[in-house]
Enzyme design. Sequence first.
Site, PDB file in Angstrom:
ATOM      1  N   LYS A 220       1.077  -0.850   0.588  1.00 20.52           N
ATOM      2  CA  LYS A 220       0.042   0.356   0.070  1.00 20.52           C
ATOM      3  C   LYS A 220       0.825   1.200   0.033  1.00 20.52           C
ATOM      4  O   LYS A 220       2.377   1.259   0.213  1.00 20.52           O
ATOM      5  CB  LYS A 220      -0.676  -0.166   0.914  1.00 20.52           C
ATOM      6  CG  LYS A 220      -2.161  -0.965   0.939  1.00 20.52           C
ATOM      7  CD  LYS A 220      -3.297  -1.020   2.105  1.00 20.52           C
ATOM      8  CE  LYS A 220      -3.809  -1.813   1.756  1.00 20.52           C
ATOM      9  NZ  LYS A 220      -5.770  -2.080   2.633  1.00 20.52           N
ATOM     10  N   ARG A 254      -3.341 -10.398   5.300  1.00 23.91           N
ATOM     11  CA  ARG A 254      -4.245 -10.008   3.634  1.00 23.91           C
ATOM     12  C   ARG A 254      -3.305  -9.791   3.008  1.00 23.91           C
ATOM     13  O   ARG A 254      -3.165  -8.500   2.874  1.00 23.91           O
ATOM     14  CB  ARG A 254      -5.339  -9.471   3.494  1.00 23.91           C
ATOM     15  CG  ARG A 254      -6.143  -9.493   1.890  1.00 23.91           C
ATOM     16  CD  ARG A 254      -7.064  -7.797   2.507  1.00 23.91           C
ATOM     17  NE  ARG A 254      -7.512  -8.085   1.193  1.00 23.91           N
ATOM     18  CZ  ARG A 254      -6.958  -7.354  -0.086  1.00 23.91           C
ATOM     19  NH1 ARG A 254      -5.861  -6.137  -0.707  1.00 23.91           N
ATOM     20  NH2 ARG A 254      -7.881  -7.505  -1.791  1.00 23.91           N
TER      21      ARG A 254
HETATM   22  N1  HH2 Z   1      -7.418  -3.857   1.019  1.00 28.29           N
HETATM   23  C1  HH2 Z   1      -7.906  -3.700  -0.028  1.00 28.29           C
HETATM   24  C2  HH2 Z   1      -8.860  -4.499  -1.152  1.00 28.29           C
HETATM   25  N2  HH2 Z   1      -9.760  -4.980   0.210  1.00 28.29           N
HETATM   26  N3  HH2 Z   1      -9.989  -5.731   1.821  1.00 28.29           N
HETATM   27  C3  HH2 Z   1     -10.115  -6.177   3.732  1.00 28.29           C
HETATM   28  N4  HH2 Z   1     -10.624  -6.292   4.129  1.00 28.29           N
HETATM   29  N5  HH2 Z   1      -8.457  -4.954   4.069  1.00 28.29           N
HETATM   30  C4  HH2 Z   1      -7.788  -4.204   2.969  1.00 28.29           C
HETATM   31  O1  HH2 Z   1      -6.893  -3.677   4.061  1.00 28.29           O
HETATM   32  C5  HH2 Z   1      -8.453  -4.565   1.654  1.00 28.29           C
HETATM   33  C6  HH2 Z   1      -9.284  -5.218   1.241  1.00 28.29           C
HETATM   34  C7  HH2 Z   1      -6.548  -3.057  -1.277  1.00 28.29           C
HETATM   35  O2  HH2 Z   1      -5.963  -4.075  -1.696  1.00 28.29           O
HETATM   36  P1  HH2 Z   1      -5.964  -4.712  -3.011  1.00 28.29           P
HETATM   37  O3  HH2 Z   1      -7.004  -6.014  -3.610  1.00 28.29           O
HETATM   38  O4  HH2 Z   1      -3.876  -5.288  -3.152  1.00 28.29           O
HETATM   39  O5  HH2 Z   1      -6.515  -3.275  -4.908  1.00 28.29           O
HETATM   40  P2  HH2 Z   1      -7.568  -2.939  -5.186  1.00 28.29           P
HETATM   41  O6  HH2 Z   1      -8.779  -3.033  -4.326  1.00 28.29           O
HETATM   42  O7  HH2 Z   1      -7.349  -1.894  -6.077  1.00 28.29           O
HETATM   43  O8  HH2 Z   1      -7.619  -4.141  -6.341  1.00 28.29           O
END
Ligand code: HH2
Length: 278
Positions: A220, A254
Site C-alpha cells: 500500500k 491479507r
Molecule cells: N485492501 C484492499 C482491498 N480489499 N479488504 C480488507 N478487508 N482489508 C484491506 O486492507 C483491503 C481489502 C486494497 O488492496 P488490493 O485488493 O490489492 O487493491 P485493489 O482494491 O486496487 O484491487
Amino acid sequence: MNFACGKFVLRLDRPLVMGIVNLTPDSFSGDGFANDVDRAVAHAHAQIAAGADVLDIGAESTRPGAQPTELAEELRRLLPVLNALWGCGVPVSIDTYKPRVMAEALAAGADMINDITGFGDPAALEIVARSNCGLCIMHTLDAPLTMQQAPRYRDVVSEVRGFLAARLMDCRQAGIADERIMLDPGFGFGKTLEHNLALLRRLPELRVDGLPLLIGISRKSMLGAITGRAVDERLCASVAAALLAAQRGAAILRVHDVAATRDALAVWSALEEEGKND
Ligand code: HH2
C-alpha cells in the site's frame, strides 16, 4: 480461538495468511487478472501452494480514486474463477460490498465475504446472516472515489474502533455469531500516513471484545510514503509491516506475496518457540 467461515473452521493459534487474487484491470498493485480465467485460477493455486490459508478474490478495484465496477461486470469476472476454485482446499473469501454479488458468490460456494464498507447496507447484512459464511467488517471513511480527499479524525483509533463496534453490534442483532467475524481498520481507506501509523501502533486497541483482526497493508501507498519505493518495489516493506501487525496481534494478514510473508512468520514463530523452551 476459532474462525468459522462456510465449510471451514480455522484455528487462530498462529497468524494466518490470506492470499490476494485480483480479477481487475486496474488494481493499484498491478497484479490484476481481468479477462483471463485460467491465469487467475493458476495464480490462486500458486497462492495456496505458497502457503495461503485463505484466498481473497476481488473483482472490483477499491484503490483510492477507483471508479465503481458495474454489477454485471463484477459477476462476469468473478463467477468463472469462483466455480473453478470449488474444492480448492482453503476457504475462499469474496471482496465485495454489493449484496447481489455476495448472494451469488455464496450460492457458488464462497466461504467468506470481505466487505470494505463493513456491511453498512442492511441488504448485505441480511444475505450474510442467512448463510454460515465468515465476515470481514472493514472500516472505510467513504467510497474509494473520494475517500482520500482530506480524511480527518479527532482520534483515528477511537473513531475506527467505534465504527467497528457499531457494525459488530448490527451483526449480532442480525443473529451472526462472533466466531464468524473478523474486524479490519482498513489501512489506506480514508486515512493519511499518520492515521495508518497510529492504527498500526495501537492495533491491540481495535480488538473490540477480543475479536480477531484482519490486516491488509501489502504494497500500500503508506509503504511507498515511508520507503520512497514504487508499488512493485514494496516487498520488503510489506513483509515487515505484516510481521509487525502479527506481533501486535493480527490474526489474518491479507497479502500479495504469500511465500515471503510465510517465511517471515516462520522465523518469528521459531523465535517464540525458543523463548518457550528457555
Ligand atoms: N485492501 C484492499 C482491498 N480489499 N479488504 C480488507 N478487508 N482489508 C484491506 O486492507 C483491503 C481489502 C486494497 O488492496 P488490493 O485488493 O490489492 O487493491 P485493489 O482494491 O486496487 O484491487
